[in-house]
Design a protein around this motif. Sequence first.
Motif, PDB file in Angstrom:
ATOM      1  N   ILE A 143      49.180  28.975  37.114  1.00  0.00           N
ATOM      2  CA  ILE A 143      48.287  30.112  36.870  1.00  0.00           C
ATOM      3  C   ILE A 143      46.847  29.735  37.223  1.00  0.00           C
ATOM      4  O   ILE A 143      46.110  30.542  37.809  1.00  0.00           O
ATOM      5  CB  ILE A 143      48.390  30.572  35.408  1.00  0.00           C
ATOM      6  N   GLN A 144      46.446  28.533  36.902  1.00  0.00           N
ATOM      7  CA  GLN A 144      45.088  28.088  37.230  1.00  0.00           C
ATOM      8  C   GLN A 144      44.874  28.058  38.740  1.00  0.00           C
ATOM      9  O   GLN A 144      43.812  28.452  39.232  1.00  0.00           O
ATOM     10  CB  GLN A 144      44.828  26.711  36.618  1.00  0.00           C
ATOM     11  N   ARG A 145      45.873  27.619  39.489  1.00  0.00           N
ATOM     12  CA  ARG A 145      45.750  27.620  40.954  1.00  0.00           C
ATOM     13  C   ARG A 145      45.670  29.039  41.496  1.00  0.00           C
ATOM     14  O   ARG A 145      44.906  29.324  42.436  1.00  0.00           O
ATOM     15  CB  ARG A 145      46.921  26.865  41.582  1.00  0.00           C
ATOM     16  N   ALA A 146      46.461  29.945  40.911  1.00  0.00           N
ATOM     17  CA  ALA A 146      46.411  31.349  41.344  1.00  0.00           C
ATOM     18  C   ALA A 146      45.050  31.972  41.036  1.00  0.00           C
ATOM     19  O   ALA A 146      44.533  32.779  41.821  1.00  0.00           O
ATOM     20  CB  ALA A 146      47.534  32.137  40.668  1.00  0.00           C
ATOM     21  N   LEU A 147      44.469  31.598  39.905  1.00  0.00           N
ATOM     22  CA  LEU A 147      43.121  32.083  39.578  1.00  0.00           C
ATOM     23  C   LEU A 147      42.100  31.609  40.606  1.00  0.00           C
ATOM     24  O   LEU A 147      41.210  32.369  41.019  1.00  0.00           O
ATOM     25  CB  LEU A 147      42.715  31.590  38.192  1.00  0.00           C
ATOM     26  N   LEU A 148      42.221  30.369  41.013  1.00  0.00           N
ATOM     27  CA  LEU A 148      41.312  29.827  42.017  1.00  0.00           C
ATOM     28  C   LEU A 148      41.432  30.612  43.327  1.00  0.00           C
ATOM     29  O   LEU A 148      40.418  30.939  43.965  1.00  0.00           O
ATOM     30  CB  LEU A 148      41.612  28.346  42.252  1.00  0.00           C
ATOM     31  N   GLN A 149      42.654  30.938  43.714  1.00  0.00           N
ATOM     32  CA  GLN A 149      42.861  31.706  44.936  1.00  0.00           C
ATOM     33  C   GLN A 149      42.258  33.103  44.812  1.00  0.00           C
ATOM     34  O   GLN A 149      41.619  33.607  45.745  1.00  0.00           O
ATOM     35  CB  GLN A 149      44.352  31.805  45.241  1.00  0.00           C
ATOM     36  N   LEU A 150      42.434  33.725  43.650  1.00  0.00           N
ATOM     37  CA  LEU A 150      41.858  35.054  43.437  1.00  0.00           C
ATOM     38  C   LEU A 150      40.331  35.000  43.515  1.00  0.00           C
ATOM     39  O   LEU A 150      39.700  35.905  44.088  1.00  0.00           O
ATOM     40  CB  LEU A 150      42.298  35.593  42.078  1.00  0.00           C
ATOM     41  N   GLU A 151      39.732  33.957  42.970  1.00  0.00           N
ATOM     42  CA  GLU A 151      38.277  33.807  43.056  1.00  0.00           C
ATOM     43  C   GLU A 151      37.823  33.628  44.496  1.00  0.00           C
ATOM     44  O   GLU A 151      36.799  34.185  44.912  1.00  0.00           O
ATOM     45  CB  GLU A 151      37.827  32.613  42.216  1.00  0.00           C
ATOM     46  N   GLN A 152      38.573  32.871  45.269  1.00  0.00           N
ATOM     47  CA  GLN A 152      38.215  32.661  46.672  1.00  0.00           C
ATOM     48  C   GLN A 152      38.311  33.954  47.474  1.00  0.00           C
ATOM     49  O   GLN A 152      37.610  34.120  48.476  1.00  0.00           O
ATOM     50  CB  GLN A 152      39.107  31.578  47.284  1.00  0.00           C
ATOM     51  N   GLU A 153      39.159  34.881  47.032  1.00  0.00           N
ATOM     52  CA  GLU A 153      39.267  36.183  47.685  1.00  0.00           C
ATOM     53  C   GLU A 153      38.192  37.161  47.209  1.00  0.00           C
ATOM     54  O   GLU A 153      38.145  38.299  47.658  1.00  0.00           O
ATOM     55  CB  GLU A 153      40.653  36.785  47.416  1.00  0.00           C
ATOM     56  N   GLY A 154      37.337  36.705  46.298  1.00  0.00           N
ATOM     57  CA  GLY A 154      36.271  37.559  45.804  1.00  0.00           C
ATOM     58  C   GLY A 154      36.631  38.355  44.571  1.00  0.00           C
ATOM     59  O   GLY A 154      35.872  39.235  44.155  1.00  0.00           O
ATOM     60  N   GLY A 155      37.766  38.053  43.952  1.00  0.00           N
ATOM     61  CA  GLY A 155      38.225  38.829  42.804  1.00  0.00           C
ATOM     62  C   GLY A 155      37.397  38.643  41.556  1.00  0.00           C
ATOM     63  O   GLY A 155      37.428  39.489  40.655  1.00  0.00           O
ATOM     64  N   ALA A 156      36.613  37.548  41.492  1.00  0.00           N
ATOM     65  CA  ALA A 156      35.816  37.295  40.288  1.00  0.00           C
ATOM     66  C   ALA A 156      34.791  38.398  40.057  1.00  0.00           C
ATOM     67  O   ALA A 156      34.410  38.677  38.912  1.00  0.00           O
ATOM     68  CB  ALA A 156      35.126  35.943  40.392  1.00  0.00           C
ATOM     69  N   ALA A 157      34.330  39.049  41.138  1.00  0.00           N
ATOM     70  CA  ALA A 157      33.318  40.099  41.006  1.00  0.00           C
ATOM     71  C   ALA A 157      33.839  41.311  40.248  1.00  0.00           C
ATOM     72  O   ALA A 157      33.053  42.088  39.684  1.00  0.00           O
ATOM     73  CB  ALA A 157      32.832  40.521  42.390  1.00  0.00           C
ATOM     74  N   PHE A 158      35.154  41.482  40.215  1.00  0.00           N
ATOM     75  CA  PHE A 158      35.751  42.661  39.581  1.00  0.00           C
ATOM     76  C   PHE A 158      35.764  42.550  38.063  1.00  0.00           C
ATOM     77  O   PHE A 158      35.819  43.555  37.356  1.00  0.00           O
ATOM     78  CB  PHE A 158      37.169  42.847  40.131  1.00  0.00           C
TER      79      PHE A 158
END
Length: 519
Positions: free
Chosen positions: A186-201
């Motif tokens: 899950i932590q790795r998937a979170l990192l990937q989501l952040e790299q896709e710009g998902g953290a802004a959401f």
Amino acid sequence: MSDTPTGLFIGQSDANAPETLLFNRANRHGVVAGATGTGKTVTLQIMAQGFSDAGVPVFCSDVKGDLSGICQPGTPNEKLTARAKSMGLTLTPRAAPTVFWDLYGQKGHPIRTTVSEIGPVLMARMLNLNEVQEGVLTVVFHVADKEGLLLLDLGDLRSLLVYVGENADRIGREVGNVAPASIASIQRALLQLEQEGGAAFFGEPALRLEDMIRVGLDGRGQVNVLDSTRLMNSPRLYAAFLLWLLSELFEQLPEVGDPDKPRLVFFFDEAHLLFNDAPKALLEKVEQVVRLIRSKGVGVYFVTQNPADIPDTVLAQLGNRVQHALRAYTPSDQKGLRAASQSFRVNPAFDTAEVIQALGVGEALVSLLDEKGAPTVVARTKIRPPDSRLGPATDAERAAVMAASPVRGVYDQAVNRESAEEILAARHAASDQAAAQAKAQADAAKAAEAQAKLDAKAAAAQAKEQAREQARVARAPAAPRRSTRETPIESLTKSVLRTAGSTLTRELLRGVLGGLKRR
């Protein structure tokens, strides 16, 4: 001909009859389908502005950027003017009241929500987790609720994952096993989501639905355009966000039954992204929301290339249908073509499957619900021209619209209040400080104990040395006592010395006395 108070004029059929979408049937949902370049976006634009003119707020996603032109008045050319005239329609160039949104805050106002509001099911969809990992994520959300830890952004979720991993044994005894491998995935998937710009959401201020469901003083509904040109690079995030928005509408809006017109119309462009590789639980949620949200006065319209992209359980809920041209070059395309043609009520005047392939740009097969809620016979229809601009707005025009937006300044700056990340960090700091103090006290106690041992050892050594000295002294021989007896020699010496002394003394006295007598 123009939009009537009871319906939205879509276009003119071959039978010279108007095809009108009834407002009191618009919450029965619909689909706009067709191959790329056949006019789907224009149809979406016409419908969005038509609902807005009727006082119905609209939300739609702009995948290619073309829909942004709805914020500018149209400039009809001779071809569009002639088409409108053939329909008895007078074009009135005007813009729709538009608010631009963008998850990344670049081409519109930022849209944010919290991790807690997304929930474990949609978050698992965003992260592309398997069932086991989704179960662990559900445990994480449970722990957050139980311990009062706010999950606002991805930093909060990451901190809570670490916390659950550190306390896996205790948490596992309460709610089930929490495997470290699942936490790591899950932590790795979170990192990937952040790299896709998902953290802004994720974060605050979170979107308030009332800022989208607005009707202006002129009686027109607000058209909310979500810029999705960049968001489309993260299809899971795009699909999960739109489904979250639908779910929020379903949960927050009150029941209104079948109103005279919808409270909101929702256009879901590139709808196939929602269903591609979607787990069963997610499909069931989509079906539930689509089936029940109409009683909240919300109409949902899926925009996709082929109706076959939509599961049958969902497609069965879509009463209003606009089908643009399809191309059937492969066996898969032919299967989709048959499915699309069979979804319409048959028109004996033509073969539906053949006409779908022969439709030109700006033409469509249309079947809408009538007053009784039954689908009309499919009709070949020329779609009316829009009143707003065909094509995208410029950056300057978009900026001007945003400057006059009713939500200007409301969402532009992110707010980071105390939540799980800060609370857990404070706990760790307090724990580290307590551990440091305990260690310092333990070290001091050990040092005191060691010093006491050294002192005791030194005292023991000193006592031992003293005892050893006393023993040595006790064992030493006594000094010989001197005798008081004189030896014969000593006696002879003393006698000679006495005799000599006496003789010398007498001689001295005689000399002195003899001298005195002669005087």
